[in-house]
Write an enzyme that holds these catalytic residues in place. Sequence first.
Site, PDB file in Angstrom:
ATOM      1  N   LYS A  67      13.427  59.786  27.958  1.00 35.25           N
ATOM      2  CA  LYS A  67      11.996  59.987  27.677  1.00 35.25           C
ATOM      3  C   LYS A  67      11.100  59.758  28.895  1.00 35.25           C
ATOM      4  O   LYS A  67      10.100  60.443  29.077  1.00 35.25           O
ATOM      5  CB  LYS A  67      11.545  59.082  26.534  1.00 35.25           C
ATOM      6  CG  LYS A  67      11.972  59.570  25.157  1.00 35.25           C
ATOM      7  CD  LYS A  67      11.375  58.662  24.098  1.00 35.25           C
ATOM      8  CE  LYS A  67      11.614  59.183  22.710  1.00 35.25           C
ATOM      9  NZ  LYS A  67      10.843  58.434  21.695  1.00 35.25           N
ATOM     10  N   ASP A 103       4.861  60.926  19.486  1.00 34.37           N
ATOM     11  CA  ASP A 103       5.199  59.693  18.746  1.00 34.37           C
ATOM     12  C   ASP A 103       3.965  59.023  18.139  1.00 34.37           C
ATOM     13  O   ASP A 103       3.973  58.608  16.978  1.00 34.37           O
ATOM     14  CB  ASP A 103       5.907  58.689  19.674  1.00 34.37           C
ATOM     15  CG  ASP A 103       7.399  58.968  19.787  1.00 34.37           C
ATOM     16  OD1 ASP A 103       7.940  59.722  18.954  1.00 34.37           O
ATOM     17  OD2 ASP A 103       8.036  58.426  20.722  1.00 34.37           O
TER      18      ASP A 103
HETATM   19  N1  LIG Z   1      10.438  56.254  14.139  1.00 36.77           N
HETATM   20  C1  LIG Z   1      10.330  56.929  15.269  1.00 36.77           C
HETATM   21  O1  LIG Z   1      10.016  58.125  15.289  1.00 36.77           O
HETATM   22  C2  LIG Z   1      10.547  56.213  16.573  1.00 36.77           C
HETATM   23  C3  LIG Z   1      10.101  56.783  17.775  1.00 36.77           C
HETATM   24  C4  LIG Z   1      10.310  56.077  18.971  1.00 36.77           C
HETATM   25  C5  LIG Z   1      10.964  54.844  18.953  1.00 36.77           C
HETATM   26  N2  LIG Z   1      11.399  54.330  17.768  1.00 36.77           N
HETATM   27  C6  LIG Z   1      12.071  53.006  17.728  1.00 36.77           C
HETATM   28  O2  LIG Z   1      11.270  52.070  18.414  1.00 36.77           O
HETATM   29  C7  LIG Z   1      12.092  51.023  18.943  1.00 36.77           C
HETATM   30  C8  LIG Z   1      11.724  50.717  20.395  1.00 36.77           C
HETATM   31  O3  LIG Z   1      12.078  51.803  21.214  1.00 36.77           O
HETATM   32  P1  LIG Z   1      11.658  51.858  22.763  1.00 36.77           P
HETATM   33  O4  LIG Z   1      11.920  53.244  23.205  1.00 36.77           O
HETATM   34  O5  LIG Z   1      10.309  51.285  22.963  1.00 36.77           O
HETATM   35  O6  LIG Z   1      12.722  50.869  23.441  1.00 36.77           O
HETATM   36  P2  LIG Z   1      12.570  50.145  24.882  1.00 36.77           P
HETATM   37  O7  LIG Z   1      11.682  50.922  25.778  1.00 36.77           O
HETATM   38  O8  LIG Z   1      13.950  49.840  25.303  1.00 36.77           O
HETATM   39  O9  LIG Z   1      11.800  48.767  24.550  1.00 36.77           O
HETATM   40  C9  LIG Z   1      12.424  47.789  23.747  1.00 36.77           C
HETATM   41  C10 LIG Z   1      11.424  46.703  23.365  1.00 36.77           C
HETATM   42  O10 LIG Z   1      12.068  45.824  22.443  1.00 36.77           O
HETATM   43  C11 LIG Z   1      12.027  44.482  22.952  1.00 36.77           C
HETATM   44  N3  LIG Z   1      13.259  43.779  22.530  1.00 36.77           N
HETATM   45  C12 LIG Z   1      14.525  44.257  22.576  1.00 36.77           C
HETATM   46  N4  LIG Z   1      15.383  43.344  22.067  1.00 36.77           N
HETATM   47  C13 LIG Z   1      14.638  42.263  21.726  1.00 36.77           C
HETATM   48  C14 LIG Z   1      14.956  40.977  21.148  1.00 36.77           C
HETATM   49  N5  LIG Z   1      16.221  40.663  20.837  1.00 36.77           N
HETATM   50  N6  LIG Z   1      13.945  40.131  20.913  1.00 36.77           N
HETATM   51  C15 LIG Z   1      12.664  40.465  21.223  1.00 36.77           C
HETATM   52  N7  LIG Z   1      12.303  41.651  21.764  1.00 36.77           N
HETATM   53  C16 LIG Z   1      13.280  42.543  22.010  1.00 36.77           C
HETATM   54  C17 LIG Z   1      11.913  44.630  24.453  1.00 36.77           C
HETATM   55  O11 LIG Z   1      11.373  43.428  24.985  1.00 36.77           O
HETATM   56  P3  LIG Z   1      11.547  43.054  26.566  1.00 36.77           P
HETATM   57  O12 LIG Z   1      10.524  43.881  27.295  1.00 36.77           O
HETATM   58  O13 LIG Z   1      11.265  41.611  26.625  1.00 36.77           O
HETATM   59  O14 LIG Z   1      12.964  43.423  26.942  1.00 36.77           O
HETATM   60  C18 LIG Z   1      10.966  45.832  24.546  1.00 36.77           C
HETATM   61  O15 LIG Z   1       9.629  45.443  24.322  1.00 36.77           O
HETATM   62  C19 LIG Z   1      13.532  51.493  18.761  1.00 36.77           C
HETATM   63  O16 LIG Z   1      14.073  50.825  17.639  1.00 36.77           O
HETATM   64  C20 LIG Z   1      13.401  52.981  18.457  1.00 36.77           C
HETATM   65  O17 LIG Z   1      14.443  53.456  17.636  1.00 36.77           O
HETATM   66  C21 LIG Z   1      11.195  54.985  16.578  1.00 36.77           C
END
Ligand SMILES: NC(=O)c1ccc[n+]([C@@H]2O[C@H](COP(=O)([O-])OP(=O)(O)OC[C@H]3O[C@@H](n4cnc5c(N)ncnc54)[C@H](OP(=O)(O)O)[C@@H]3O)[C@@H](O)[C@H]2O)c1
Length: 269
Positions: A67, A103
């Site tokens: 992305k 999104d």
């Molecule tokens: N429904 C939809 O259409 C849709 C669309 C997009 C994304 N999503 C979902 O949104 C979620 C996030 O995606 P993303 O692309 O933003 O991922 P990302 O860029 O990898 O960011 C992950 C985030 O989660 C935090 N995190 C991960 N593990 C953690 C833990 N054990 N405890 C506390 N914080 C934790 C990270 O914190 P740190 O910065 O401290 O590492 C970061 O803020 C995913 O589950 C994805 O499937 C859904």
Amino acid sequence: MSVARFAVIGQPVSHSKSPRIHAQFAQDCGVELQYQAIEIEPRQLADRLRELHAQGYAGLNVTLPHKAAVAALCESVSERAQLAGAVNCLIRTDTGWRGDNTDGEGLLRDLARLGIEINGQRVLILGAGGAARGIIGPLLEAGPKLLVVSNRNPWKPEDLAERFKAVGPLVPRTHLALKGDAFDVVINATSAGHSGDMPRLPPGLLAAGAKCYDLSYGIASEPFANWARKQSAAVVEDGLGMLVEQAASSFELWLGQRPQTAPVLAGLR
Ligand SMILES: NC(=O)c1ccc[n+]([C@@H]2O[C@H](COP(=O)([O-])OP(=O)(O)OC[C@H]3O[C@@H](n4cnc5c(N)ncnc54)[C@H](OP(=O)(O)O)[C@@H]3O)[C@@H](O)[C@H]2O)c1
């Protein structure tokens, strides 16, 4: 005339629900199209995007881990995708790809469907990754009384406050520093649920009648849903509706008509 071709690109991508969603949109709209899932390694991304353009693909959805990287390979990028620093939808132009991010729009449409108001509310976003960047702009535009972003890594919310300051005020916090605050809407934008985890939060974060929404869906949404129920949330929802709505927004960008989302969401449930 040949049938228009579309695809979702990612790695891994075989689990993606997008081919099923778009096939049903096309059927419901009476449009003929092909939609595939194509696995692409990060180091091959630039070459494969050129190839898919040369092969005549009309549009692509982009999922993890591409992305952010795709944005730099686009001929042009929409303002909302630029702010998000992430592209989830590519629209073909004669000479390359235009990047967009649906999104945030998908989330706002799903919140409206669920009757979760943002205007005038105290809203907390957990997480500061790519998904959070995609939803902050539209959430700020929806007029919350307060928008707080809290994250495990304390520097990321500070960066986001700076990034979005022209759109609206965003308060950066660590999870620990939320102690004593209360919110009407809590949105989980972390990926913690994918490893069965939930960010550690102080108790008492939910105001009476608070609504909780997780961007994750399926098993990954269970830890947040369990937390929300323990905190007596009035509403607990997952992100499957957002997934369908952001897909519908891509379909609309490509084909100029918005498909109905309710039958597709019901089918996925
Ligand atoms: N429904 C939809 O259409 C849709 C669309 C997009 C994304 N999503 C979902 O949104 C979620 C996030 O995606 P993303 O692309 O933003 O991922 P990302 O860029 O990898 O960011 C992950 C985030 O989660 C935090 N995190 C991960 N593990 C953690 C833990 N054990 N405890 C506390 N914080 C934790 C990270 O914190 P740190 O910065 O401290 O590492 C970061 O803020 C995913 O589950 C994805 O499937 C859904």
